[in-house]
Every structure is written in C-alpha cells, then in structure tokens.
Design a protein around this motif. Structure first.
Motif, short mmCIF file in Angstrom:
data_model
loop_
_atom_site.label_atom_id
_atom_site.label_comp_id
_atom_site.label_asym_id
_atom_site.label_seq_id
_atom_site.Cartn_x
_atom_site.Cartn_y
_atom_site.Cartn_z
N ALA A 19 0.83 -1.20 0.00
CA ALA A 19 -0.03 -0.13 -0.07
C ALA A 19 0.93 1.24 -0.01
O ALA A 19 0.38 2.28 -0.75
CB ALA A 19 -0.87 0.01 1.30
N ALA A 20 1.96 1.22 0.74
CA ALA A 20 2.89 2.28 0.77
C ALA A 20 3.48 2.61 -0.53
O ALA A 20 3.71 3.77 -1.21
CB ALA A 20 3.96 2.05 2.04
N ASP A 69 5.03 6.73 7.77
CA ASP A 69 5.40 5.87 9.09
C ASP A 69 6.23 4.76 9.02
O ASP A 69 6.86 4.54 9.61
CB ASP A 69 3.86 5.47 9.67
CG ASP A 69 3.11 6.67 10.12
OD1 ASP A 69 2.98 6.50 11.43
OD2 ASP A 69 2.74 7.50 9.51
N LEU A 70 5.90 3.71 7.86
CA LEU A 70 6.77 2.86 7.96
C LEU A 70 8.25 2.85 7.55
O LEU A 70 9.03 2.32 8.23
CB LEU A 70 6.14 2.05 6.40
CG LEU A 70 4.97 1.30 6.65
CD1 LEU A 70 4.58 0.44 5.31
CD2 LEU A 70 4.76 0.16 7.96
N PRO A 71 8.64 3.80 6.65
CA PRO A 71 10.25 4.06 6.49
C PRO A 71 10.73 4.87 7.75
O PRO A 71 11.71 4.18 8.18
CB PRO A 71 10.26 5.13 5.34
CG PRO A 71 9.13 4.80 4.74
CD PRO A 71 8.07 4.51 5.56
N VAL A 72 9.98 5.55 8.41
CA VAL A 72 10.54 6.10 9.80
C VAL A 72 10.78 5.19 10.77
O VAL A 72 11.69 5.09 11.68
CB VAL A 72 9.85 7.23 10.13
CG1 VAL A 72 10.32 7.88 11.35
CG2 VAL A 72 9.69 8.52 9.30
N ALA A 73 9.55 4.42 10.82
CA ALA A 73 9.80 3.15 11.91
C ALA A 73 10.70 2.36 11.72
O ALA A 73 11.44 1.69 12.64
CB ALA A 73 8.22 2.48 12.08
N ALA A 74 10.92 1.91 10.40
CA ALA A 74 12.06 1.04 10.01
C ALA A 74 13.23 1.36 10.41
O ALA A 74 14.22 0.80 11.02
CB ALA A 74 11.90 0.66 8.39
N LEU A 75 13.66 2.65 10.07
CA LEU A 75 15.04 3.35 10.45
C LEU A 75 15.08 3.78 11.95
O LEU A 75 16.08 3.55 12.58
CB LEU A 75 15.24 4.78 9.61
CG LEU A 75 15.57 4.77 8.21
CD1 LEU A 75 15.30 6.21 7.83
CD2 LEU A 75 16.80 4.24 8.02
N LEU A 132 13.51 12.37 15.99
CA LEU A 132 12.81 11.15 16.46
C LEU A 132 13.94 10.14 16.09
O LEU A 132 14.02 9.02 17.01
CB LEU A 132 11.59 10.83 15.52
CG LEU A 132 10.24 11.50 15.80
CD1 LEU A 132 9.26 11.37 14.77
CD2 LEU A 132 9.77 11.15 17.05
N LEU A 133 14.77 10.02 15.14
CA LEU A 133 15.57 9.04 14.77
C LEU A 133 16.95 8.92 15.62
O LEU A 133 17.09 7.95 16.32
CB LEU A 133 16.02 9.27 13.27
CG LEU A 133 15.00 8.80 12.27
CD1 LEU A 133 15.89 8.96 10.79
CD2 LEU A 133 14.46 7.42 12.31
N ILE A 134 17.24 10.30 16.01
CA ILE A 134 18.22 10.60 17.10
C ILE A 134 17.72 9.91 18.38
O ILE A 134 18.57 9.52 19.03
CB ILE A 134 18.68 12.01 17.20
CG1 ILE A 134 19.56 12.52 15.77
CG2 ILE A 134 19.42 12.12 18.34
CD1 ILE A 134 19.87 13.87 15.68
N SER A 135 16.62 10.31 18.72
CA SER A 135 16.10 9.88 20.16
C SER A 135 16.01 8.40 20.23
O SER A 135 16.30 7.70 21.07
CB SER A 135 14.92 10.63 20.43
OG SER A 135 13.92 10.45 19.66
N PHE A 136 15.55 7.80 19.35
CA PHE A 136 15.34 6.39 19.17
C PHE A 136 16.78 5.63 19.28
O PHE A 136 16.84 4.51 19.87
CB PHE A 136 14.53 6.06 17.79
CG PHE A 136 13.11 5.91 17.80
CD1 PHE A 136 12.23 4.78 18.31
CD2 PHE A 136 12.43 7.05 17.62
CE1 PHE A 136 11.02 4.79 18.51
CE2 PHE A 136 10.76 7.06 17.85
CZ PHE A 136 10.22 5.99 18.24
N VAL A 199 6.28 1.88 15.75
CA VAL A 199 5.25 2.17 15.28
C VAL A 199 4.25 2.89 16.09
O VAL A 199 4.03 3.98 15.76
CB VAL A 199 4.40 0.90 14.67
CG1 VAL A 199 3.16 1.36 14.28
CG2 VAL A 199 5.34 0.38 13.56
N THR A 200 3.87 2.28 17.22
CA THR A 200 3.35 3.07 18.28
C THR A 200 3.91 4.14 18.83
O THR A 200 3.30 5.14 19.33
CB THR A 200 2.95 1.87 19.34
OG1 THR A 200 4.24 1.40 20.17
CG2 THR A 200 2.21 1.08 18.99
N ALA A 201 5.33 4.13 19.04
CA ALA A 201 6.01 5.13 19.75
C ALA A 201 5.94 6.72 18.74
O ALA A 201 5.87 7.66 19.09
CB ALA A 201 7.30 5.10 20.03
N LEU A 202 6.21 6.27 17.46
CA LEU A 202 6.07 7.13 16.43
C LEU A 202 4.52 7.90 16.26
O LEU A 202 4.52 9.08 16.18
CB LEU A 202 6.35 6.63 15.08
CG LEU A 202 6.23 7.69 13.76
CD1 LEU A 202 7.12 8.75 13.87
CD2 LEU A 202 6.61 6.72 12.47
#
Length: 264
Positions: A19-20, A69-75, A132-136, A199-202
């Motif tokens: 879908a993405a 959401d999918l790429p950001v969650a994956a990274l 977000l990526l830095i914090s994760f 996914v949920t945190a994002l």
C-alpha cells in the motif's frame, strides 16, 4: 512446518508495504488538497472514509501516511540495531575497558524511563524526523548491545570459534564468519518486537506534537487533529487507530513466529 502466525504476520506487513509503494497511484485524491465546503463529511462514493476538518480525503491521507510511518519506523529500529550490534560484538569479543565503559553507559540509560528520556531528547532537538531518529537511536541501542554481547560471550567459548582463533585467523574474520552470524537470529527476533514499539511510539510522539508535523499525512497526528470531532465523526480517529493496531499486530505475530521457530 511454518505456522499461521508467520504467514498472517508476513501478509499483514506485506500489504502495508505494498500500500505504501502504490499509494501515489491508488490514493483517490491529493492528500493535501483542501476543500472546506466538503469538510467533515461521512463516507461516500467520492470519499470512502469521509473527509477531515479541512475537507481532505481521509483514505488518501491514510495511504500516503504509510509512506511516512513505515520508513521512519524501520529506520528508528534499524539504526539502534546496527549501533547496538556493533557495540555488543566489540564488547563481548574483546572485553576490557571499552566493554566496561559501554556497559556503564547502558546502565545509566536504563535507569531512566525510556519514554521520558526520548521525550526530553525530542523536545531538546525539536520536532521532526531527524529528532525522532536520534532519540530512538540514542535510547534503543542499549538492549541490542546487551543482547548481542551476551550471545557473543557464549559463542566465543564454543569449539569452532576456539579452533578458528587457534588456527591463526584474525579477529575481524572470526567475528564476521563465525561469531556475528550466530547472533543474528536472536537479534532478528527482538527487532520485530522493537518494530511494534517504533510504530506505536512514532504515532504517540506525533499525537503529542513532537513527531511528524501537519499537514504531512501521519497516523498519529491525524488522530490528534480529529480529537475534537470524535463524537460526530468517530471514523477520523478510529480508522487511523485501527491501522496502527493492525500493523503492530502484524509485527508482533512475526516476532512470535520467529521465537517459536527458534525454540523448535
């Protein structure tokens, strides 16, 4: 024989990825196009899931949000995994002062609640994907490092690793060919579970205003924007929430399936 959890989980995640990828072609409307006259309409032939407070097509925004959401969650999962795995391998194989320093830093990070520490980092750096990526990454590497370090300490005592070292193979070759491949399964199992958290945190950070900002389509921010209309247009909050829940369930099923196969 592969169980249903693996097939169901892979099917759910695969549908989201598909879908993405296809979102620009299958989205019925421009997700950013506003039509105030058509605001807050219910489901119809023109708008299958209705429209939001600015008249934007809800289905189109949900589809396009998957591309965010999918790429950001994956990274957000992959970056701490790579950092933690590298540190865990070095600490477990070589030990010494570097191992002691890394483990004390991980102890310090684990002393703080994860969400609170991430919120502080994102608030300090400002909202957006980079923050977000830095914090994760800054918080998430700890579990991977400890997990991999424990596996390396165990594997380093095995006969085939001892034989490789005795044969004169250098540390990089022993790590790449004998140690690292035997730590990947456990890491992969945790990775799928960590994707659920990502996914949920994002969505949670975007809901709170620390994540992806409007007007960019993102499931968490869509729920936040629809809060005032929950009693009149419940689909604006229910559908993005279900989308997040089903995706998290898909990753959770994959993790359970991999864990069961490891035990078998």
């Amino acid at each position: 024989m592969k169980g249903p959890k693996l097939w169901i989980g892979a099917g759910v995640v695969g549908l989201y990825v598909l879908a993405a990828i296809l979102a620009p072609w299958i989205a019925p409307h421009d997700p950013l196009a506003q039509d105030v006259v058509a605001a807050l309409q219910g489901p119809s032939a023109a708008h299958l899931l209705g429209t939001d407070e600015l008249g934007r097509d809800q289905l189109s925004r949900i589809l396009m949000a998957a591309r965010i959401d999918l790429p950001v969650a994956a990274l957000a999962t992959l970056l701490p995994c790579l950092l933690g795995t590298a540190l865990g391998v070095i600490c477990g194989y070589f030990g010494g002062w570097f191992d002691a320093i890394v483990m004390r830093i991980s102890d310090l990070l684990q002393a703080f609640p994860m969400y609170i520490l991430m919120i502080v980092l994102v608030f300090s750096l400002g909202p957006g994907v980079r923050s977000l990526l830095i914090s994760f990454t800054a918080v998430g590497w700890v579990v991977y490092a400890r997990l991999v370090r424990a596996e390396v300490l165990r594997i380093r005592q095995t006969e085939y690793v001892t034989a490789a070292i005795t044969a004169g193979f250098g540390a990089p070759r022993v790590i790449v060919r004998h140690v690292l491949p035997n730590t990947l399964r456990q890491t992969l199992i945790y990775l799928t579970s960590d994707l659920v958290f990502a996914v949920t945190a994002l969505a949670a950070f975007s809901f709170l205003g620390f994540g992806i900002q409007q007007p960019t389509p993102e499931w968490g921010s869509m729920i936040a924007a629809a809060q005032p209309y929950i009693t009149t247009q419940a689909l604006l909050t229910v559908v993005p929430g279900l989308v997040i829940t089903v995706l998290a369930l898909g990753f959770a099923l994959l993790g359970d399936a991999l864990q069961e196969r490891k035990r078998a």
